[in-house]
Scaffold this motif. Sequence first.
Motif, PDB file in Angstrom:
ATOM      1  N   LYS A 282      33.728 -48.039   7.164  1.00 19.02           N
ATOM      2  CA  LYS A 282      32.344 -47.898   7.323  1.00 19.02           C
ATOM      3  C   LYS A 282      31.887 -46.923   6.168  1.00 19.02           C
ATOM      4  O   LYS A 282      30.682 -46.727   5.628  1.00 19.02           O
ATOM      5  CB  LYS A 282      31.897 -47.411   8.470  1.00 19.02           C
ATOM      6  CG  LYS A 282      32.374 -48.208   9.831  1.00 19.02           C
ATOM      7  CD  LYS A 282      31.809 -47.586  11.261  1.00 19.02           C
ATOM      8  CE  LYS A 282      32.035 -48.548  12.506  1.00 19.02           C
ATOM      9  NZ  LYS A 282      31.884 -47.722  13.667  1.00 19.02           N
ATOM     10  N   TYR A 283      32.726 -46.084   5.947  1.00 14.81           N
ATOM     11  CA  TYR A 283      32.355 -44.868   5.237  1.00 14.81           C
ATOM     12  C   TYR A 283      33.013 -45.004   3.683  1.00 14.81           C
ATOM     13  O   TYR A 283      34.244 -44.732   3.737  1.00 14.81           O
ATOM     14  CB  TYR A 283      32.440 -43.644   5.894  1.00 14.81           C
ATOM     15  CG  TYR A 283      31.704 -43.427   7.249  1.00 14.81           C
ATOM     16  CD1 TYR A 283      30.379 -43.301   7.491  1.00 14.81           C
ATOM     17  CD2 TYR A 283      32.516 -43.609   8.314  1.00 14.81           C
ATOM     18  CE1 TYR A 283      29.709 -43.240   8.509  1.00 14.81           C
ATOM     19  CE2 TYR A 283      31.886 -43.858   9.580  1.00 14.81           C
ATOM     20  CZ  TYR A 283      30.481 -43.604   9.472  1.00 14.81           C
ATOM     21  OH  TYR A 283      29.952 -43.296  11.024  1.00 14.81           O
ATOM     22  N   ARG A 302      27.355 -44.214   4.137  1.00 15.88           N
ATOM     23  CA  ARG A 302      27.604 -45.107   5.195  1.00 15.88           C
ATOM     24  C   ARG A 302      27.611 -46.631   4.693  1.00 15.88           C
ATOM     25  O   ARG A 302      26.187 -46.848   4.119  1.00 15.88           O
ATOM     26  CB  ARG A 302      26.805 -44.771   6.415  1.00 15.88           C
ATOM     27  CG  ARG A 302      26.995 -45.783   7.335  1.00 15.88           C
ATOM     28  CD  ARG A 302      26.581 -45.229   8.839  1.00 15.88           C
ATOM     29  NE  ARG A 302      24.973 -44.898   8.746  1.00 15.88           N
ATOM     30  CZ  ARG A 302      24.356 -44.054   9.770  1.00 15.88           C
ATOM     31  NH1 ARG A 302      25.032 -43.531  10.583  1.00 15.88           N
ATOM     32  NH2 ARG A 302      23.287 -44.183   9.571  1.00 15.88           N
ATOM     33  N   LYS A 307      23.281 -44.601   3.908  1.00 12.96           N
ATOM     34  CA  LYS A 307      22.918 -43.071   4.198  1.00 12.96           C
ATOM     35  C   LYS A 307      24.354 -42.270   4.056  1.00 12.96           C
ATOM     36  O   LYS A 307      25.129 -42.474   4.062  1.00 12.96           O
ATOM     37  CB  LYS A 307      22.700 -43.166   5.890  1.00 12.96           C
ATOM     38  CG  LYS A 307      22.218 -41.788   6.430  1.00 12.96           C
ATOM     39  CD  LYS A 307      21.839 -41.811   7.855  1.00 12.96           C
ATOM     40  CE  LYS A 307      21.583 -40.469   8.394  1.00 12.96           C
ATOM     41  NZ  LYS A 307      20.172 -40.028   7.643  1.00 12.96           N
ATOM     42  N   VAL A 309      26.538 -39.253   4.531  1.00 15.37           N
ATOM     43  CA  VAL A 309      26.753 -38.407   5.757  1.00 15.37           C
ATOM     44  C   VAL A 309      27.913 -37.409   5.281  1.00 15.37           C
ATOM     45  O   VAL A 309      28.289 -37.448   4.199  1.00 15.37           O
ATOM     46  CB  VAL A 309      27.507 -39.324   6.744  1.00 15.37           C
ATOM     47  CG1 VAL A 309      26.582 -40.394   7.280  1.00 15.37           C
ATOM     48  CG2 VAL A 309      28.726 -39.877   6.243  1.00 15.37           C
ATOM     49  N   GLU A 336      27.479 -35.502  21.152  1.00 13.85           N
ATOM     50  CA  GLU A 336      26.947 -36.638  21.592  1.00 13.85           C
ATOM     51  C   GLU A 336      26.075 -36.598  22.742  1.00 13.85           C
ATOM     52  O   GLU A 336      25.423 -37.382  23.014  1.00 13.85           O
ATOM     53  CB  GLU A 336      28.284 -37.691  21.883  1.00 13.85           C
ATOM     54  CG  GLU A 336      28.935 -38.283  20.673  1.00 13.85           C
ATOM     55  CD  GLU A 336      30.373 -38.788  20.990  1.00 13.85           C
ATOM     56  OE1 GLU A 336      30.602 -38.956  22.338  1.00 13.85           O
ATOM     57  OE2 GLU A 336      30.954 -39.301  20.052  1.00 13.85           O
ATOM     58  N   TRP A 339      21.015 -34.422  21.276  1.00 15.17           N
ATOM     59  CA  TRP A 339      20.196 -34.846  20.230  1.00 15.17           C
ATOM     60  C   TRP A 339      19.011 -33.753  20.225  1.00 15.17           C
ATOM     61  O   TRP A 339      18.271 -33.701  21.143  1.00 15.17           O
ATOM     62  CB  TRP A 339      19.735 -36.098  20.363  1.00 15.17           C
ATOM     63  CG  TRP A 339      19.128 -36.589  18.896  1.00 15.17           C
ATOM     64  CD1 TRP A 339      19.727 -37.122  17.693  1.00 15.17           C
ATOM     65  CD2 TRP A 339      17.844 -36.214  18.368  1.00 15.17           C
ATOM     66  NE1 TRP A 339      18.989 -37.131  16.523  1.00 15.17           N
ATOM     67  CE2 TRP A 339      17.565 -36.526  16.965  1.00 15.17           C
ATOM     68  CE3 TRP A 339      16.570 -35.593  19.040  1.00 15.17           C
ATOM     69  CZ2 TRP A 339      16.458 -36.520  16.149  1.00 15.17           C
ATOM     70  CZ3 TRP A 339      15.579 -35.488  18.073  1.00 15.17           C
ATOM     71  CH2 TRP A 339      15.343 -35.958  16.920  1.00 15.17           C
ATOM     72  N   GLU A 345      23.583 -33.428  13.854  1.00 16.59           N
ATOM     73  CA  GLU A 345      23.569 -34.687  14.545  1.00 16.59           C
ATOM     74  C   GLU A 345      25.241 -35.475  14.215  1.00 16.59           C
ATOM     75  O   GLU A 345      25.685 -35.239  13.025  1.00 16.59           O
ATOM     76  CB  GLU A 345      22.717 -35.849  14.348  1.00 16.59           C
ATOM     77  CG  GLU A 345      22.790 -37.034  14.745  1.00 16.59           C
ATOM     78  CD  GLU A 345      21.577 -38.161  14.397  1.00 16.59           C
ATOM     79  OE1 GLU A 345      21.563 -39.318  14.724  1.00 16.59           O
ATOM     80  OE2 GLU A 345      20.810 -37.530  13.374  1.00 16.59           O
ATOM     81  N   TYR A 347      27.718 -38.843  14.312  1.00 15.46           N
ATOM     82  CA  TYR A 347      27.500 -40.518  14.230  1.00 15.46           C
ATOM     83  C   TYR A 347      28.754 -40.827  15.144  1.00 15.46           C
ATOM     84  O   TYR A 347      28.336 -41.716  16.098  1.00 15.46           O
ATOM     85  CB  TYR A 347      27.376 -40.942  12.771  1.00 15.46           C
ATOM     86  CG  TYR A 347      26.332 -40.444  12.258  1.00 15.46           C
ATOM     87  CD1 TYR A 347      25.033 -40.366  12.810  1.00 15.46           C
ATOM     88  CD2 TYR A 347      26.332 -39.695  10.883  1.00 15.46           C
ATOM     89  CE1 TYR A 347      23.879 -39.731  12.056  1.00 15.46           C
ATOM     90  CE2 TYR A 347      25.432 -39.214  10.045  1.00 15.46           C
ATOM     91  CZ  TYR A 347      24.199 -39.408  10.861  1.00 15.46           C
ATOM     92  OH  TYR A 347      23.063 -38.726  10.107  1.00 15.46           O
ATOM     93  N   GLU A 348      29.861 -40.346  14.650  1.00 13.67           N
ATOM     94  CA  GLU A 348      30.965 -41.169  15.784  1.00 13.67           C
ATOM     95  C   GLU A 348      32.253 -40.242  15.221  1.00 13.67           C
ATOM     96  O   GLU A 348      32.284 -39.764  14.092  1.00 13.67           O
ATOM     97  CB  GLU A 348      31.199 -42.580  15.203  1.00 13.67           C
ATOM     98  CG  GLU A 348      31.688 -42.775  13.734  1.00 13.67           C
ATOM     99  CD  GLU A 348      32.262 -44.434  13.461  1.00 13.67           C
ATOM    100  OE1 GLU A 348      32.851 -44.677  14.360  1.00 13.67           O
ATOM    101  OE2 GLU A 348      31.728 -44.831  12.479  1.00 13.67           O
ATOM    102  N   MET A 361      29.320 -36.795  10.503  1.00  9.67           N
ATOM    103  CA  MET A 361      28.074 -36.145  10.999  1.00  9.67           C
ATOM    104  C   MET A 361      27.026 -36.210   9.871  1.00  9.67           C
ATOM    105  O   MET A 361      27.148 -36.611   8.729  1.00  9.67           O
ATOM    106  CB  MET A 361      28.612 -34.541  11.183  1.00  9.67           C
ATOM    107  CG  MET A 361      29.866 -34.620  12.046  1.00  9.67           C
ATOM    108  SD  MET A 361      30.310 -32.783  12.079  1.00  9.67           S
ATOM    109  CE  MET A 361      29.004 -31.937  12.982  1.00  9.67           C
ATOM    110  N   ALA A 362      25.869 -35.771  10.332  1.00 12.77           N
ATOM    111  CA  ALA A 362      24.589 -35.626   9.398  1.00 12.77           C
ATOM    112  C   ALA A 362      25.239 -34.785   8.201  1.00 12.77           C
ATOM    113  O   ALA A 362      25.839 -33.629   8.411  1.00 12.77           O
ATOM    114  CB  ALA A 362      23.533 -34.990  10.089  1.00 12.77           C
TER     115      ALA A 362
END
Length: 570
Positions: A282-283, A302, A307, A309, A336, A339, A345, A347-348, A361-362
């Motif tokens: 994904k990244y 991402r 986006k 990250v 998680e 928020w 933030e 993400y996974e 993360m953000a």
Amino acid sequence: MSIRADKSTAAFRLKVLHLYLRERRGSRTAEAFADSLGGPALFKDETAPVSGSLWARGIEQFVRRAGETAFRDLDTFFLHAEIAAAWARLPSASEPNEIFRVLAEGDRLPGDNPFTLATFEGGTWKISAELPLGAPAPTRRWILEALASELRALALLVGYQASVSVEDEKPLATFLVKVRPLIQSRLASWSAFSIAALLAHVALPSTALAERVSPRLELGSLAVATLLFGLGYELLRRERRVRAQARAQGLRIAALEREALLRSERSQTALVPHEEPMIAGKYRLGQALGSGAAGAVWSAIRAADGKEVALKLIRTAVAHDVRATDRLRREAEALELVWHPHVVEVYESGLLQSGTAFLAMARLYGESLADRLAREGPLDPVEVRTLALQLTDALVAVHSAGVIHRDIKPTNLFLHHTEDGQVTLKLIDFGVAHIAWAETRITRSGMRIGTAGYAAPEQEEGAPVTAQADLYSVGITLLECLTGSPRLPEDLADCPNIPAPLRDIIRRLTRPTPNERFASARELKESLLALKVEPSDRISLPIVLPSRSESPSYPELDSPTLNVTVGSRH
């Protein structure tokens, strides 16, 4: 108790076999042993994880070159300086009971700890162990002999001898360990008495002279001889005990130095997962933002939406460490649950096929509050109030979710530069957070969590904590923002840089007992909103953000939760 199919160990259990072969069988034999396991690089870091199957194969190769009886001579090689880092997490002990008592705790030894349970019954330690699955019967027996040697070495470390027997009830095995000092006091007394008595009789020849010696004189001579020999033997026993303690202290120092050396060597290179350029599918990796002993932080894109990250990648060796995985999982779980605009933030999170753990993360831009304070010194009270309100807002959400951060300090408060040019505070690094419904090894009772100087008194003592512990840390952080130092003075009235309204709030936040502090973050927020703070004469400088073309200095990242995400927008 379930046995995990992926049970692994640490490289020191193979490195000790290599050291033995090198010193007892010669360098060629040691090199052949290393080549049979994939090369000498395996022994570079004794704390690195190795698979259970590789451990079993190494045991077999060792027996092939040294014979089964060699396990009896391994004890001292476990105390070799080249594998000292393996013992860095054991307590500084004066007797083996202190070591065996904590030996089965998951994070005391590197890799997956084979020792699962340690109990003391009737003068005997019963220590259970898990072995690699599928090992043939002879290999299993040899592994047990190697572990028995390891247990004897731990006793020898603090000047004791250990006799070890084993009860192998598959899948678990139980070691029965009895320890005794190298010289027993009772044995010393009886031996001294016997030797003295014998020498006293020999000293009096069976001649006419001996017949003229009175029984009282003979008895006195015997008593004096017994006393002298007993005293000498006791002095010898104490001397050997002191030597054993000095050796234990020396190895402890060597362990810490060796661990620091390995950490420094690992930190020279950032973690570059070349085999997985597309992380988790994904990244897409970008530039490295920071690296250290635990791993590295990377910028990434991402693929789904483009986006940007931040990816925390935990090194494979560290990812097998129980404390590291507990921290990473805890951080993911805590984030998680929450928020909030003032909480970073997530993400996974997950584990890659290579064994590398990751957290997406953000991406943040800016600097930590600690860096800001280091560059500019104390901040203007108006700005401090603004930051305090943002932090308190975040804590209202965090505490409402049943999470206690437990490590609030300027390093974990990030001043993020948003796309519209605003600066907003972000609470980061939840690696030691307390989650009301999920506790793990990292929060064993009595264990100190947090950072000294910022942690609440009850936290420093290892007692259970509440949300008031976070509020205490907020108070110390506000104090540092206004004075430049987190040191709490005896009287806050001695700090002229702190306006009276903020002084009252800090005083209440830093009360020694939780029930004297604010009842909640929400109550603190209301008090901050009611404050009327005037700007000081000091002009607070604007935040200066480093550009991408600059090379900002990154701190060494020793924590498994890496949180450096510094940079600036185009």
